[in-house]
Design a protein around this motif. Structure first.
Motif, PDB file in Angstrom:
ATOM      1  N   CYS A 200       0.864  -1.190   0.000  1.00  0.00           N
ATOM      2  CA  CYS A 200       0.000   0.000   0.000  1.00  0.00           C
ATOM      3  C   CYS A 200       0.899   1.239   0.000  1.00  0.00           C
ATOM      4  CB  CYS A 200      -0.846   0.072   1.267  1.00  0.00           C
ATOM      5  SG  CYS A 200      -1.939  -1.323   1.482  1.00  0.00           S
ATOM      6  N   GLY A 201       0.392   2.328  -0.569  1.00  0.00           N
ATOM      7  CA  GLY A 201       1.077   3.626  -0.494  1.00  0.00           C
ATOM      8  C   GLY A 201       2.505   3.552  -0.994  1.00  0.00           C
ATOM      9  N   THR A 202       3.407   4.083  -0.188  1.00  0.00           N
ATOM     10  CA  THR A 202       4.818   4.120  -0.549  1.00  0.00           C
ATOM     11  C   THR A 202       5.377   2.723  -0.802  1.00  0.00           C
ATOM     12  OG1 THR A 202       5.211   6.200   0.569  1.00  0.00           O
ATOM     13  CG2 THR A 202       7.070   4.725   0.455  1.00  0.00           C
ATOM     14  N   SER A 203       4.945   1.753  -0.018  1.00  0.00           N
ATOM     15  CA  SER A 203       5.459   0.386  -0.194  1.00  0.00           C
ATOM     16  C   SER A 203       5.042  -0.180  -1.547  1.00  0.00           C
ATOM     17  CB  SER A 203       4.960  -0.512   0.939  1.00  0.00           C
ATOM     18  OG  SER A 203       5.482  -0.056   2.160  1.00  0.00           O
TER      19      SER A 203
ATOM     20  N   ILE B 151       5.294  -6.050   0.843  1.00  0.00           N
ATOM     21  CA  ILE B 151       6.249  -5.017   1.251  1.00  0.00           C
ATOM     22  C   ILE B 151       5.536  -4.113   2.234  1.00  0.00           C
ATOM     23  CG2 ILE B 151       7.770  -3.169   0.463  1.00  0.00           C
ATOM     24  CD1 ILE B 151       7.751  -4.375  -2.283  1.00  0.00           C
TER      25      ILE B 151
ATOM     26  N   GLN C  21       6.531  -1.255   5.660  1.00  0.00           N
ATOM     27  CA  GLN C  21       7.416  -0.724   6.694  1.00  0.00           C
ATOM     28  C   GLN C  21       7.067  -1.366   8.031  1.00  0.00           C
ATOM     29  OE1 GLN C  21       8.698   1.064   9.989  1.00  0.00           O
ATOM     30  NE2 GLN C  21       6.612   1.653   9.544  1.00  0.00           N
ATOM     31  N   SER C  22       5.768  -1.280   8.378  1.00  0.00           N
ATOM     32  CA  SER C  22       5.333  -1.696   9.717  1.00  0.00           C
ATOM     33  C   SER C  22       5.133  -3.190   9.841  1.00  0.00           C
ATOM     34  CB  SER C  22       3.998  -1.020  10.041  1.00  0.00           C
ATOM     35  OG  SER C  22       3.031  -1.397   9.059  1.00  0.00           O
TER      36      SER C  22
ATOM     37  N   THR D 161       0.157  -3.381   8.390  1.00  0.00           N
ATOM     38  CA  THR D 161      -0.891  -2.725   7.592  1.00  0.00           C
ATOM     39  C   THR D 161      -2.002  -3.729   7.286  1.00  0.00           C
ATOM     40  OG1 THR D 161       0.724  -1.235   6.678  1.00  0.00           O
ATOM     41  CG2 THR D 161      -1.297  -1.497   5.416  1.00  0.00           C
TER      42      THR D 161
ATOM     43  N   ALA E  46       5.149  10.189   7.131  1.00  0.00           N
ATOM     44  CA  ALA E  46       5.633  10.068   5.756  1.00  0.00           C
ATOM     45  C   ALA E  46       6.822   9.112   5.723  1.00  0.00           C
ATOM     46  CB  ALA E  46       6.041  11.437   5.231  1.00  0.00           C
ATOM     47  N   SER E  47       6.700   8.090   4.929  1.00  0.00           N
ATOM     48  CA  SER E  47       7.760   7.087   4.871  1.00  0.00           C
ATOM     49  C   SER E  47       8.930   7.608   4.030  1.00  0.00           C
ATOM     50  CB  SER E  47       7.184   5.827   4.244  1.00  0.00           C
ATOM     51  OG  SER E  47       8.072   4.776   4.410  1.00  0.00           O
TER      52      SER E  47
ATOM     53  N   GLN F  30      13.672  -0.344   1.480  1.00  0.00           N
ATOM     54  CA  GLN F  30      12.869  -1.358   0.759  1.00  0.00           C
ATOM     55  C   GLN F  30      13.416  -1.521  -0.657  1.00  0.00           C
ATOM     56  OE1 GLN F  30       8.972   0.412   0.912  1.00  0.00           O
ATOM     57  NE2 GLN F  30       8.429  -0.534   2.858  1.00  0.00           N
TER      58      GLN F  30
ATOM     59  N   LEU G 179       3.171  11.714  -3.888  1.00  0.00           N
ATOM     60  CA  LEU G 179       2.525  11.271  -2.636  1.00  0.00           C
ATOM     61  C   LEU G 179       3.122  12.030  -1.436  1.00  0.00           C
ATOM     62  CD1 LEU G 179       0.665   9.349  -1.028  1.00  0.00           C
ATOM     63  CD2 LEU G 179       2.520   7.695  -1.013  1.00  0.00           C
ATOM     64  N   LYS G 180       4.452  12.147  -1.419  1.00  0.00           N
ATOM     65  CA  LYS G 180       5.102  12.845  -0.295  1.00  0.00           C
ATOM     66  C   LYS G 180       4.603  14.278  -0.207  1.00  0.00           C
ATOM     67  CE  LYS G 180       6.322  10.258   1.425  1.00  0.00           C
ATOM     68  NZ  LYS G 180       6.641   8.871   1.568  1.00  0.00           N
TER      69      LYS G 180
ATOM     70  N   GLU H  15       0.923  14.458   0.915  1.00  0.00           N
ATOM     71  CA  GLU H  15       0.730  13.926   2.262  1.00  0.00           C
ATOM     72  C   GLU H  15       1.115  14.926   3.353  1.00  0.00           C
ATOM     73  OE1 GLU H  15       3.348  10.600   2.880  1.00  0.00           O
ATOM     74  OE2 GLU H  15       2.056   9.707   4.395  1.00  0.00           O
TER      75      GLU H  15
ATOM     76  N   VAL I 219      -1.432   1.655   9.513  1.00  0.00           N
ATOM     77  CA  VAL I 219      -2.860   1.639   9.181  1.00  0.00           C
ATOM     78  C   VAL I 219      -3.416   0.244   9.451  1.00  0.00           C
ATOM     79  CG1 VAL I 219      -4.566   2.225   7.415  1.00  0.00           C
ATOM     80  CG2 VAL I 219      -2.394   3.436   7.482  1.00  0.00           C
TER      81      VAL I 219
HETATM   82  O1  M6R Z   1       3.662   0.192   6.943  1.00  0.00           O
HETATM   83  P1  M6R Z   1       3.384   0.110   5.474  1.00  0.00           P
HETATM   84  O2  M6R Z   1       4.593   0.269   4.629  1.00  0.00           O
HETATM   85  O3  M6R Z   1       2.610  -1.134   5.101  1.00  0.00           O
HETATM   86  O4  M6R Z   1       2.433   1.344   5.147  1.00  0.00           O
HETATM   87  C1  M6R Z   1       1.840   1.494   3.892  1.00  0.00           C
HETATM   88  C2  M6R Z   1       1.348   2.908   3.697  1.00  0.00           C
HETATM   89  O5  M6R Z   1       0.350   3.211   4.626  1.00  0.00           O
HETATM   90  C3  M6R Z   1       2.483   3.937   3.836  1.00  0.00           C
HETATM   91  O6  M6R Z   1       3.537   3.656   2.978  1.00  0.00           O
HETATM   92  C4  M6R Z   1       1.950   5.353   3.514  1.00  0.00           C
HETATM   93  O7  M6R Z   1       1.604   5.446   2.177  1.00  0.00           O
HETATM   94  C5  M6R Z   1       3.012   6.380   3.922  1.00  0.00           C
HETATM   95  N1  M6R Z   1       2.494   7.223   4.952  1.00  0.00           N
HETATM   96  C6  M6R Z   1       3.451   7.251   2.808  1.00  0.00           C
HETATM   97  O8  M6R Z   1       4.436   8.142   3.226  1.00  0.00           O
END
Ligand code: M6R
Length: 609
Positions: A300-303, A346, A348-349, A352, A400-401, A408, A485-486, A489, A606
């Motif tokens: 999702c999103g940045t990932s 993929i 970060q957390s 999600t 913001a990632s 990644q 996106l950055k 956001e 999220v």
């Molecule tokens: O933790 P995740 O990488 O799964 O999160 C996915 C997105 O919610 C996350 O990348 C979001 O788009 C960022 N806030 C963007 O900066």
């Protein structure tokens, strides 16, 4: 997003509860609260301010307790307000019997509310959560575990719960379905949390509950029932909890700090990579890589944008077909499963909700090969995947990632090289050369960070605008998308990204001298094509902001501003070109005075759909 902490101990648990909430704060929340069992009553304290204010409120009220639950809320049903903050209690009298905190969303809350109102329950909030508190109270017949077990059978949707009962001191009952919940264990103490990170510094002995589990924790220990009411064992693991430094140091914001930590984050991610071997992705990875003939990347999103860059690299270097899908779309689509697909998530957390659900969905469809690229080793996605690559970005606090994204990308490049080796599409010399180029990345990123003054000058011009366009081609289209996106956001400037070739198929209609157009223009085989797209913009009076390579033939001119990036290995340029776009968004947000680390309406992790 919402966070849960619960504790049963022989000592005052308020410190553990508040510290746990503080550790979850970075995920974003709009209210917080605690409920404790004290001298035969349930006492609550709630606030729409920060956890530190809640702590002051608690200090002043003299709360002291051996059993308690706590929560940070990110509003879904009902505005951010004290009345909607958790814990919720039932019945709504001076002496409530049940107190409860909840993460997730209850889909059938309307029908349950009507039923409970008809039974005489009065509702004080607009939340779906209050329904659960009243339902448990209604079903309570002397045993909290029993009441929760019956109540969750009536719930549709996602939940992680922690429940206290006035008549049963030193006991908390938890339940989970679709939202994470863990048990933490220490000598003579038991904890619940929505994320092991909340228990950092308290315990590292963690048991991960499974979907449908109901758990009973108390001073004498804990036990679990599964969805069918059968007693089950859940293994206790000693986990490495990603705590990291939450100090700002010399920086104004965590986002700025995290942008500047990227050289170190990349160096850490590459540390220990001595050669290209399948084991980088887990034991037995070679067997998996031998059994697959395509990849499906989900995020999702940045990932998700990282996945798009990964597709390009993997198809180019390893010649394996790759599909990339937004996780929230894939999970509900009637896709055609293929057991020879490697499903790569993929995140970060690693928590999600959509990506985790997509991973489980892919597996349930009969695709056994799974790999997660993630920054949190103890996360649900890593646990649910057969293979994993843990990026070493360190804790990322800004919503913001930034450093999570570039690490990644590094992990995906390593995956492309590993698959290329497994397929024999690159020889040892080529692999060694690519790996060597990766080692140069931290230096190239340092060079990109040094461009900050030029990006501040760009940001000042952007901050006065309401819209911006980002253009890229090929490998750099996802970087243009990530840049847009950055910007939206954190600065709230509306930004869209397009493949430059698509410009004349619609978006060109938007181009005027009030529309800044950022172009990601490295010196590659698409440069000539990109140049014609840029001419199309200039001919309409559009103002171009061009990011290009050191050796590029572009020069600044009327309506065209050019920034040159430091030298780097061509294929790795998406990682380097990301950095100026992060700085542009950051400084545009500074000029506009937004809440950079906690942009409105957004959360770090999220964990709801
Ligand atoms: O933790 P995740 O990488 O799964 O999160 C996915 C997105 O919610 C996350 O990348 C979001 O788009 C960022 N806030 C963007 O900066």
């Amino acid at each position: 997003m919402c966070g849960i902490v619960g504790a049963v101990s022989g000592r005052n648990v308020l410190g553990v509860l508040l510290q746990g909430l503080q550790r979850l704060e970075y995920r974003g929340y709009d209210s917080c609260g605690v409920a404790v069992w004290q001298d035969g009553t349930l006492r609550t304290s709630r606030s729409t301010a920060r956890v530190a204010d809640l702590a002051r409120q608690i200090d002043a009220s003299g709360l002291h307790a051996l059993t308690g639950i706590a929560h940070t809320r990110w509003a879904t049903h009902g505005a951010p307000s004290t009345a909607n903050a958790h814990p919720h209690v039932s019945p709504d009298t001076a002496r409530p019997r049940i107190a409860l905190v909840h993460n997730g969303i209850i889909e059938n809350h309307d029908s349950l509310r009507a039923e409970l109102q008809a039974a005489g329950y009065r509702f004080d909030s607009q939340t779906d959560t209050e329904v659960i508190a009243h339902l448990i109270d209604r079903l309570y017949d002397g045993d909290l575990f029993d009441a929760v077990e019956q109540a969750v059978r009536r719930l549709r949707g996602a939940y992680a719960l922690a429940v206290l009962c006035r008549d049963e001191p030193h006991r908390i009952v938890g339940a989970r379905s679709g939202s994470p919940l863990v048990v933490g264990l220490s000598d003579g103490e038991c904890f619940l949390a929505s994320d092991a990170m909340a228990l950092a510094g308290v315990t590292d002995r963690i048991a991960y509950l499974r979907d449908g589990d109901i758990v009973d924790i108390g001073l004498a220990g804990w036990h679990v029932h599964d969805r069918d009411g059968q007693r089950r064992e859940r293994p206790v693991q000693t986990v490495k909890i990603l705590a990291g430094s939450t100090d700002l140091g010399p920086y104004r914001h965590f986002m700025q700090k995290e942008i500047f930590e990227q050289p170190q984050a990349l160096a850490d991610t590459l540390e220990g990579v001595e050669g290209i071997v399948p084991e980088l992705f887990g034991d037995g990875a070679w067997r998996t890589f031998d059994q697959i003939d395509r990849l499906l990347i989900l995020g999702c999103g940045t990932s998700y944008y990282a996945g798009l860059v990964g597709k390009y690299w993997i198809e180019l270097l390893a010649r394996i077909p790759v599909t990339v899908e937004i996780a929230s779309e894939y999970r509900y689509r009637p896709s055609i499963p293929d057991p020879r697909t490697l499903v790569v998530t993929i995140s970060q957390s690693g928590e999600t909700a959509d990506t985790l659900a997509a991973l489980l969905h892919a597996r349930n469809l009969g695709q056994p090969h799974t790999l997660t690229i993630c920054n949190v080793e103890s996360s649900a996605m890593v646990r649910e995947s057969t293979l994993a690559y843990i990026t070493r970005a360190g804790i990322e606090i800004g919503v913001a990632s930034t450093k999570a994204f570039t690490t990644q990308l590094a992990a995906l490049f390593l995956l492309a090289l590993t698959l290329a080796q497994a397929r024999g599409t690159l020889d040892d010399d080529a692999l060694a050369a690519h790996l060597q180029a990766m080692r140069h990345l931290p230096r190239a990123i340092q060079g990109a960070l040094a461009l900050e003054p030029q990006l501040i000058a760009w940001a000042e011009q952007f901050a006065a605008r309401d819209h911006a366009l980002f253009l890229g081609r090929g490998l750099h289209l996802p970087i243009a998308q990530e840049g847009a996106l950055k910007l939206k956001e954190i600065s709230y400037i509306h930004a869209e990204a397009y493949p430059a070739g698509e410009l004349k198929h619609g978006p060109l209609a938007l181009v005027t001298d009030a529309m800044p157009v950022v172009t990601v223009a490295p010196t590659d085989e698409l440069l000539a094509k990109l140049e014609s797209n840029m001419q199309e913009v200039r001919a309409r009076g559009g103002r171009l902001f061009v990011l290009t390579d050191a050796d590029s033939r572009f020069d600044s001119a009327d309506g065209v501003q050019v920034i040159r990036l430091p030298e780097h290995h061509g294929l790795l340029s998406p990682i380097v070109f990301t950095v100026p776009l992060q700085l542009l968004a950051y400084h545009a947000a500074i000029v506009r005075g937004t809440d950079i680390d906690k942009p409105r309406n957004l959360a770090k992790s999220v964990t709801v759909e």
